[in-house]
Design a protein around this motif. Structure first.
Motif, PDB file in Angstrom:
ATOM      1  N   PRO A  46      52.731  45.559 -29.689  1.00 29.78           N
ATOM      2  CA  PRO A  46      53.990  45.933 -29.034  1.00 29.78           C
ATOM      3  C   PRO A  46      55.177  45.441 -29.845  1.00 29.78           C
ATOM      4  O   PRO A  46      55.034  44.576 -30.719  1.00 29.78           O
ATOM      5  N   PRO A  47      56.369  45.970 -29.587  1.00 26.81           N
ATOM      6  CA  PRO A  47      57.567  45.515 -30.309  1.00 26.81           C
ATOM      7  C   PRO A  47      57.762  44.004 -30.183  1.00 26.81           C
ATOM      8  O   PRO A  47      57.466  43.398 -29.155  1.00 26.81           O
ATOM      9  N   ASN A  48      58.233  43.398 -31.271  1.00 28.18           N
ATOM     10  CA  ASN A  48      58.538  41.966 -31.321  1.00 28.18           C
ATOM     11  C   ASN A  48      57.303  41.080 -31.192  1.00 28.18           C
ATOM     12  O   ASN A  48      57.416  39.906 -30.821  1.00 28.18           O
ATOM     13  N   THR A  49      56.111  41.634 -31.441  1.00 30.67           N
ATOM     14  CA  THR A  49      54.890  40.825 -31.451  1.00 30.67           C
ATOM     15  C   THR A  49      54.118  41.119 -32.730  1.00 30.67           C
ATOM     16  O   THR A  49      54.299  42.167 -33.350  1.00 30.67           O
ATOM     17  N   THR A  50      53.257  40.189 -33.116  1.00 29.36           N
ATOM     18  CA  THR A  50      52.450  40.360 -34.317  1.00 29.36           C
ATOM     19  C   THR A  50      51.119  39.639 -34.138  1.00 29.36           C
ATOM     20  O   THR A  50      51.043  38.639 -33.419  1.00 29.36           O
ATOM     21  N   ILE A  51      50.077  40.146 -34.792  1.00 24.84           N
ATOM     22  CA  ILE A  51      48.777  39.467 -34.745  1.00 24.84           C
ATOM     23  C   ILE A  51      48.487  38.727 -36.042  1.00 24.84           C
ATOM     24  O   ILE A  51      47.414  38.144 -36.189  1.00 24.84           O
ATOM     25  N   VAL A  52      49.440  38.738 -36.989  1.00 27.01           N
ATOM     26  CA  VAL A  52      49.168  38.139 -38.297  1.00 27.01           C
ATOM     27  C   VAL A  52      48.788  36.663 -38.203  1.00 27.01           C
ATOM     28  O   VAL A  52      47.783  36.244 -38.772  1.00 27.01           O
ATOM     29  N   PRO A  53      49.549  35.813 -37.489  1.00 27.04           N
ATOM     30  CA  PRO A  53      49.142  34.408 -37.423  1.00 27.04           C
ATOM     31  C   PRO A  53      47.788  34.217 -36.749  1.00 27.04           C
ATOM     32  O   PRO A  53      47.007  33.354 -37.154  1.00 27.04           O
ATOM     33  N   THR A  54      47.503  35.018 -35.727  1.00 25.40           N
ATOM     34  CA  THR A  54      46.189  34.927 -35.076  1.00 25.40           C
ATOM     35  C   THR A  54      45.089  35.367 -36.024  1.00 25.40           C
ATOM     36  O   THR A  54      44.007  34.769 -36.062  1.00 25.40           O
ATOM     37  N   PHE A  55      45.365  36.414 -36.795  1.00 27.81           N
ATOM     38  CA  PHE A  55      44.386  36.894 -37.776  1.00 27.81           C
ATOM     39  C   PHE A  55      44.085  35.807 -38.809  1.00 27.81           C
ATOM     40  O   PHE A  55      42.925  35.566 -39.155  1.00 27.81           O
ATOM     41  N   VAL A  56      45.119  35.153 -39.304  1.00 28.83           N
ATOM     42  CA  VAL A  56      44.918  34.086 -40.293  1.00 28.83           C
ATOM     43  C   VAL A  56      44.079  32.957 -39.702  1.00 28.83           C
ATOM     44  O   VAL A  56      43.157  32.444 -40.345  1.00 28.83           O
ATOM     45  N   GLU A  57      44.384  32.589 -38.460  1.00 30.64           N
ATOM     46  CA  GLU A  57      43.612  31.527 -37.799  1.00 30.64           C
ATOM     47  C   GLU A  57      42.157  31.947 -37.623  1.00 30.64           C
ATOM     48  O   GLU A  57      41.226  31.145 -37.831  1.00 30.64           O
ATOM     49  N   GLU A  58      41.932  33.204 -37.259  1.00 28.21           N
ATOM     50  CA  GLU A  58      40.564  33.712 -37.114  1.00 28.21           C
ATOM     51  C   GLU A  58      39.802  33.600 -38.435  1.00 28.21           C
ATOM     52  O   GLU A  58      38.649  33.158 -38.475  1.00 28.21           O
ATOM     53  N   MET A  59      40.431  34.013 -39.521  1.00 29.38           N
ATOM     54  CA  MET A  59      39.755  33.990 -40.816  1.00 29.38           C
ATOM     55  C   MET A  59      39.365  32.578 -41.224  1.00 29.38           C
ATOM     56  O   MET A  59      38.301  32.350 -41.821  1.00 29.38           O
ATOM     57  N   GLU A  60      40.209  31.621 -40.916  1.00 26.30           N
ATOM     58  CA  GLU A  60      39.890  30.239 -41.265  1.00 26.30           C
ATOM     59  C   GLU A  60      38.695  29.726 -40.469  1.00 26.30           C
ATOM     60  O   GLU A  60      37.805  29.060 -41.013  1.00 26.30           O
ATOM     61  N   LYS A  61      38.669  30.035 -39.184  1.00 25.97           N
ATOM     62  CA  LYS A  61      37.549  29.582 -38.357  1.00 25.97           C
ATOM     63  C   LYS A  61      36.247  30.283 -38.761  1.00 25.97           C
ATOM     64  O   LYS A  61      35.181  29.662 -38.826  1.00 25.97           O
ATOM     65  N   ILE A  62      36.338  31.588 -39.019  1.00 25.65           N
ATOM     66  CA  ILE A  62      35.156  32.336 -39.432  1.00 25.65           C
ATOM     67  C   ILE A  62      34.648  31.839 -40.781  1.00 25.65           C
ATOM     68  O   ILE A  62      33.432  31.775 -41.025  1.00 25.65           O
ATOM     69  N   SER A  63      35.554  31.471 -41.676  1.00 23.25           N
ATOM     70  CA  SER A  63      35.146  30.965 -42.991  1.00 23.25           C
ATOM     71  C   SER A  63      34.230  29.756 -42.858  1.00 23.25           C
ATOM     72  O   SER A  63      33.225  29.636 -43.576  1.00 23.25           O
ATOM     73  N   GLN A  64      34.575  28.856 -41.974  1.00 26.77           N
ATOM     74  CA  GLN A  64      33.753  27.659 -41.774  1.00 26.77           C
ATOM     75  C   GLN A  64      32.363  28.024 -41.274  1.00 26.77           C
ATOM     76  O   GLN A  64      31.357  27.455 -41.720  1.00 26.77           O
ATOM     77  N   LEU A  65      32.305  28.983 -40.368  1.00 27.62           N
ATOM     78  CA  LEU A  65      31.009  29.389 -39.827  1.00 27.62           C
ATOM     79  C   LEU A  65      30.156  30.083 -40.879  1.00 27.62           C
ATOM     80  O   LEU A  65      28.951  29.833 -40.989  1.00 27.62           O
ATOM     81  N   VAL A  66      30.771  30.959 -41.662  1.00 27.81           N
ATOM     82  CA  VAL A  66      30.030  31.668 -42.702  1.00 27.81           C
ATOM     83  C   VAL A  66      29.526  30.699 -43.761  1.00 27.81           C
ATOM     84  O   VAL A  66      28.408  30.827 -44.257  1.00 27.81           O
ATOM     85  N   SER A  67      30.342  29.717 -44.115  1.00 22.72           N
ATOM     86  CA  SER A  67      29.935  28.734 -45.120  1.00 22.72           C
ATOM     87  C   SER A  67      28.696  27.968 -44.682  1.00 22.72           C
ATOM     88  O   SER A  67      27.843  27.619 -45.503  1.00 22.72           O
ATOM     89  N   THR A  68      28.587  27.739 -43.390  1.00 21.74           N
ATOM     90  CA  THR A  68      27.459  26.962 -42.873  1.00 21.74           C
ATOM     91  C   THR A  68      26.261  27.834 -42.521  1.00 21.74           C
ATOM     92  O   THR A  68      25.120  27.505 -42.856  1.00 21.74           O
ATOM     93  N   ASN A  69      26.515  28.963 -41.863  1.00 18.55           N
ATOM     94  CA  ASN A  69      25.429  29.752 -41.274  1.00 18.55           C
ATOM     95  C   ASN A  69      25.231  31.137 -41.885  1.00 18.55           C
ATOM     96  O   ASN A  69      24.315  31.849 -41.483  1.00 18.55           O
ATOM     97  N   LYS A  70      26.116  31.541 -42.801  1.00 24.67           N
ATOM     98  CA  LYS A  70      26.095  32.878 -43.386  1.00 24.67           C
ATOM     99  C   LYS A  70      26.484  33.968 -42.381  1.00 24.67           C
ATOM    100  O   LYS A  70      26.356  35.147 -42.654  1.00 24.67           O
ATOM    101  N   TRP A  71      26.972  33.585 -41.225  1.00 23.74           N
ATOM    102  CA  TRP A  71      27.524  34.517 -40.251  1.00 23.74           C
ATOM    103  C   TRP A  71      28.303  33.711 -39.221  1.00 23.74           C
ATOM    104  O   TRP A  71      28.214  32.482 -39.167  1.00 23.74           O
TER     105      TRP A  71
END
Length: 464
Positions: A46-71
């Protein structure tokens, strides 16, 4: 930044690799980063909103999981728009290959932003984000796809072999918990369900994938890209069996390519996405205020490509620019946003020394000239190619990785100096901020910004 003392036999590209990670080891076969399909949603925030910071946070959390478990899967629901994310490497990849494939996927999926959903199928891994819980979603009639490639193969027996393979590898994957590889008469197949699926959902997905991928015949290759699984057949072997995934190799070129992918991912995530969000907020405020004279913090511009600063245009070549700045910082041991009274910014200093044929002087003095001169010259020159003012003159990231790893490559001469002008340097070095209006006015008169994605040429040396 700090460089450890190196021997003359250590290529400079490895100094760059070590700077990012000391965990890269030569234990891999093939991360399979070929893109099978990228699908972006059409809905926007919607106007005046963005998912970019949430997306960045998601990628960081997923990175940790992939590094440990490959998924891994993760949910962020504390923001205005909840975000669900899933990443998975295929079971036959080694841990090193998995990290390389995931790094490549992180550089490509952000092309979907600011869309609220996106899914990326590489031949070795999968990455998806959306605003609803899709973790047990087996099929999606609106988005499931088949990718047929490789040309046609019409000789007798090929179609029959593919038919038998598809049936057998599907059953094998179901029996083995969602993954299977197999060969039938010179035809190779792989089936992979996402680990978030129930057994019933996995069966449903593989059955649909097997049915639809048959439609690729008589193509040499077929891929089924389903919501809950990936299915592929080919007339050449593309997967790693258990023993293959842990082979050691002495091929420096392949190791370098893997490291190059990881570097490009680091450059994109750390510089482009986060910085894009910061500049996005800044430009949004400027647009709302309709005041182009409002000051833009100089330090925020250190890694930003000119076309992004001027028009907010985030392109693939903007990522290349950020990567080039980062490489030059590593070689020189100095940040681009650091100014000196006598020489200005880092990019201007390097360009001046390049024009005066004194590139060796840019190297971090802590190395005490103990490095291979040709390696230094090539890497710095590649950095200058990446930071040319016009996007059309910058090489692609694939070309950059190739140049870093090919000792026979004659690196092209940069045709254009970096973005910053001497006038702008002076104001920055004196501690003054530069208005966005003057930045745009100066930039538009000094450079020809282009968003065309073409590569710089690179020719092989005649000397072997």
């Amino acid at each position: 930044m700090h460089f450890m003392r190196s021997s003359a036999n250590l290529p400079l590209k490895w100094l760059i690799i070590i700077f990012f990670s000391n965990t890269l080891i030569p234990a891999f076969s093939d991360p399979r980063i070929e893109e099978a399909g990228l699908f972006c949603g059409t809905s926007k925030p919607p106007p005046n909103t963005t998912i970019v910071p949430t997306f960045v946070e998601e990628m960081e959390k997923i990175s940790q999981l992939v590094s440990t478990n490959k998924w891994g899967l993760n949910i962020i629901n504390h923001s205005a728009i909840p975000l669900f994310c899933l990443a998975q490497c295929f079971n036959d990849l080694s841990r090193t290959d998995c990290l390389s494939c995931y790094a490549a996927s992180r550089t490509r999926l952000p092309r979907c932003l600011p869309a609220l959903s996106g899914r990326l199928y590489l031949d070795g891994c999968f990455l998806r984000y959306d605003t609803y819980d899709f973790f047990d979603e087996s099929v999606d009639p609106g988005h499931d796809r088949v990718n047929c490639s490789g040309g046609l193969r019409v000789e007798e027996g090929f179609k029959e072999s593919v038919e038998v393979l598809i049936d057998k590898v599907s059953r094998l994957a179901i029996l083995k918990g969602g993954f299977g590889v197999m060969e039938v008469e010179g035809v190779f197949g792989l089936a992979q369900c996402w680990r978030s699926l129930s057994k019933e959902s996995c069966v449903e997905c593989l059955e649909k994938a097997a049915k639809e991928v048959r439609g690729c015949l008589p193509s040499r290759q077929g891929r089924g890209l389903m919501a809950g699984c990936y299915f592929r057949y080919s007339d050449h072997k593309f997967y790693n069996q258990e023993g293959d995934a842990h082979r050691f190799t002495a091929s420096g070129t392949s190791i370098g390519a893997t490291a190059g992918i990881a570097l490009s991912a680091a450059a994109f995530i750390l510089l482009s996405v986060v910085a894009a969000y910061l500049i996005y907020l800044r430009l949004s405020r400027l647009k709302e205020d309709k005041n182009m004279g409002q000051s833009l913090n100089w330090e925020q511009r250190g890694y930003m490509a000119p076309e992004y600063l001027i028009r907010g245009q985030l392109t693939e070549k903007a990522d290349v620019y950020s990567f080039g700045v980062l490489v030059l910082e590593i070689v020189c041991g100095r940040k681009n946003i650091t100014f000196t009274e006598d020489s200005g910014s880092l990019l201007q200093t390097i360009w001046r020394l390049y024009k005066n044929h004194k590139l060796i002087e840019v190297v971090d003095p802590r190395l005490q000239y103990d490095f291979p001169t040709k390696e230094v010259t090539n890497v710095v020159q590649i950095g200058l190619l990446c930071t040319q003012a016009s996007a059309v003159l910058r090489p692609s990231m694939n070309k950059v990785v190739w140049m870093l790893n090919n000792q026979d490559c004659e690196v092209p001469m940069p045709k254009q100096p970096p973005f910053l002008s001497s006038k702008m340097e002076g104001s920055a070095s004196s501690g003054q901020s530069t208005s966005l209006g003057s930045l745009i006015s100066s930039a538009l008169t000094k450079i020809d910004v282009s968003y065309t994605s073409t590569d710089s040429s690179c020719t092989r040396s005649s000397q072997r």
